[in-house]
Design a protein around this motif. Structure first.
Motif, mmCIF file in Angstrom:
data_model
loop_
_atom_site.group_PDB
_atom_site.id
_atom_site.type_symbol
_atom_site.label_atom_id
_atom_site.label_comp_id
_atom_site.label_asym_id
_atom_site.label_seq_id
_atom_site.Cartn_x
_atom_site.Cartn_y
_atom_site.Cartn_z
ATOM 1 N N HIS A 186 26.337 -58.305 58.740
ATOM 2 C CA HIS A 186 26.198 -59.180 57.577
ATOM 3 C C HIS A 186 27.552 -59.830 57.268
ATOM 4 O O HIS A 186 28.603 -59.218 57.477
ATOM 5 C CB HIS A 186 25.715 -58.365 56.368
ATOM 6 N N ASN A 200 20.312 -58.623 54.584
ATOM 7 C CA ASN A 200 20.926 -59.644 53.734
ATOM 8 C C ASN A 200 20.579 -59.415 52.268
ATOM 9 O O ASN A 200 21.445 -59.446 51.381
ATOM 10 C CB ASN A 200 20.455 -61.039 54.154
ATOM 11 N N GLU A 201 19.297 -59.181 52.004
ATOM 12 C CA GLU A 201 18.859 -58.992 50.622
ATOM 13 C C GLU A 201 19.430 -57.698 50.044
ATOM 14 O O GLU A 201 19.872 -57.664 48.890
ATOM 15 C CB GLU A 201 17.329 -58.959 50.574
ATOM 16 N N LYS A 259 27.906 -64.931 41.924
ATOM 17 C CA LYS A 259 27.340 -65.470 43.163
ATOM 18 C C LYS A 259 28.213 -66.592 43.725
ATOM 19 O O LYS A 259 28.195 -66.849 44.936
ATOM 20 C CB LYS A 259 25.922 -65.983 42.902
ATOM 21 N N PHE A 296 29.094 -60.121 54.591
ATOM 22 C CA PHE A 296 29.862 -59.322 53.632
ATOM 23 C C PHE A 296 30.669 -58.226 54.322
ATOM 24 O O PHE A 296 31.581 -57.672 53.715
ATOM 25 C CB PHE A 296 28.938 -58.686 52.601
ATOM 26 N N SER A 325 25.998 -55.401 46.253
ATOM 27 C CA SER A 325 27.190 -56.016 45.671
ATOM 28 C C SER A 325 26.975 -56.321 44.193
ATOM 29 O O SER A 325 27.868 -56.101 43.359
ATOM 30 C CB SER A 325 27.539 -57.302 46.431
ATOM 31 N N GLU A 326 25.792 -56.815 43.854
ATOM 32 C CA GLU A 326 25.485 -57.083 42.445
ATOM 33 C C GLU A 326 25.461 -55.790 41.633
ATOM 34 O O GLU A 326 25.899 -55.759 40.475
ATOM 35 C CB GLU A 326 24.145 -57.812 42.335
ATOM 36 N N PHE A 383 30.535 -64.742 45.911
ATOM 37 C CA PHE A 383 29.803 -64.159 47.043
ATOM 38 C C PHE A 383 29.460 -65.225 48.085
ATOM 39 O O PHE A 383 29.618 -65.018 49.291
ATOM 40 C CB PHE A 383 28.523 -63.481 46.549
ATOM 41 N N ASP A 384 28.989 -66.383 47.613
ATOM 42 C CA ASP A 384 28.645 -67.464 48.542
ATOM 43 C C ASP A 384 29.891 -67.990 49.256
ATOM 44 O O ASP A 384 29.840 -68.298 50.457
ATOM 45 C CB ASP A 384 27.955 -68.599 47.784
ATOM 46 N N MET A 425 23.241 -57.909 49.285
ATOM 47 C CA MET A 425 23.464 -58.725 48.092
ATOM 48 C C MET A 425 23.154 -57.909 46.835
ATOM 49 O O MET A 425 23.911 -57.932 45.850
ATOM 50 C CB MET A 425 22.585 -59.970 48.146
ATOM 51 N N ARG A 426 22.052 -57.163 46.865
ATOM 52 C CA ARG A 426 21.698 -56.303 45.726
ATOM 53 C C ARG A 426 22.743 -55.209 45.520
ATOM 54 O O ARG A 426 23.066 -54.852 44.386
ATOM 55 C CB ARG A 426 20.317 -55.658 45.949
ATOM 56 N N ALA A 443 30.724 -65.556 51.974
ATOM 57 C CA ALA A 443 29.770 -65.642 53.084
ATOM 58 C C ALA A 443 30.017 -66.883 53.937
ATOM 59 O O ALA A 443 29.779 -66.866 55.150
ATOM 60 C CB ALA A 443 28.338 -65.650 52.536
#
Length: 288
Positions: free
Chosen positions: A65, A218-219, A155, A67, A225-226, A158-159, A222-223, A162
């Motif tokens: 990933h 990926n999902e 985000k 990240f 990191s959040e 984060f974006d 992201m969860r 990425a």
């Protein structure tokens, strides 16, 4: 008795201040318990997501990933700074911002630029004062943080990571240890390190993915990191209420000491005035 009247006015003023600080201490104590409950309730979720993300990362070594990839060519670092919206909480924000300033200087000394996300009014004001580039911010979160209000601002970083525009993302917040102790933390959020994602070594995991492994990972990352950001905000809010309760208790105690000293001065002034009047009466009677 002009001096006595002035002292009485000061005593009344300090007594009014003492009532306010005592009320704020009691309110902070009530909010502190609720903030600690929310913080502890969020920890199991963050731990479970971390464990699952680590197991998934090891189960699919062929996919990395973004990240978990180091963007060595990027020359910009991202900072997520979590502070309070309000003051009157002792040195909580000062200690965190002092540690953050040291980290910012270290990053800039290495030749990297800085992009920041501010969560909380105090951090937002600090970043504006030092002239840092603030790409987004979230303020007025209230006493109960909501993940929906945090996803949008963070985000952005984060974006950017990425896409390979950032070489690291740091999370700065105050960790709650106990009511009397809170410590500032500068944590590297991205890239996700292997040390922070240790898989369960007792078991080997094999997963069935729907629709496919990259989409699920990926999902999930992201969860994850959040969840780290949300946990940092929850920790910071628990630290804020604890620090405010201690600060207001100290202010109440100091106000009591000041009132005692002022009353002593008032009594001495009043006694001196009475003694002076008696001396004048005695002297007048003796003269007659």
């Amino acid at each position: 008795m002009a001096a006595g009247k002035e002292i009485r006015g000061k005593i009344k003023s300090v007594e009014n201040t003492k009532k306010i600080t005592k009320a704020m201490e009691m309110v902070a104590a009530s909010k502190m318990r609720k903030a600690q409950e929310r913080m502890r309730a969020a920890r199991p979720y963050a731990e479970k997501v971390r464990s699952l993300a680590a197991n998934l990362a090891q189960a699919t070594p062929e996919y990395k990933h973004p990240f978990m990839v180091h963007n060595e060519s990027a020359k910009t670092a991202g900072f997520i700074i979590v502070t309070t919206d309000k003051g009157l909480c002792g040195g909580l924000n000062t200690n965190l911002l002092r540690a953050t300033t040291a980290k910012l200087r270290e990053v800039e000394a290495a030749g990297d630029k800085v992009e920041a996300v501010a969560i909380g009014n105090k951090g937002f004001g600090f970043l504006n004062r030092i002239g840092a580039k603030v790409v987004s911010h979230a303020t007025h979160l209230g006493d109960r943080p909501h993940l929906d209000a945090l996803i949008g601002p963070v985000k952005v970083l984060f974006d950017a990571y990425a896409e390979g525009r950032l070489n690291a993302v740091y999370l700065c917040y105050t960790r709650f240890i106990n009511t009397m102790k809170q410590e500032p933390v500068i944590q590297q959020l991205l890239p996700l390190s292997a040390e922070s994602m240790v898989a369960d070594s007792k078991h080997g995991w094999d997963y069935l993915y729907e629709p496919d492994a990259p989409s699920v990972i990926n999902e999930l990352l992201m969860r994850y990191s959040e969840a780290l950001v949300f946990q940092a905000v929850a920790e910071n809010m628990a630290s804020e209420q604890s620090a405010r309760m201690v600060a207001m208790k100290s202010a109440t105690d100091n106000a009591g000491n000041v009132i005692g000293e002022l009353k002593l001065i008032y009594n001495k002034t009043r006694q001196a005035a009475i003694t002076k009047e008696l001396s004048e009466i005695v002297a007048g009677a003796a003269a007659v």
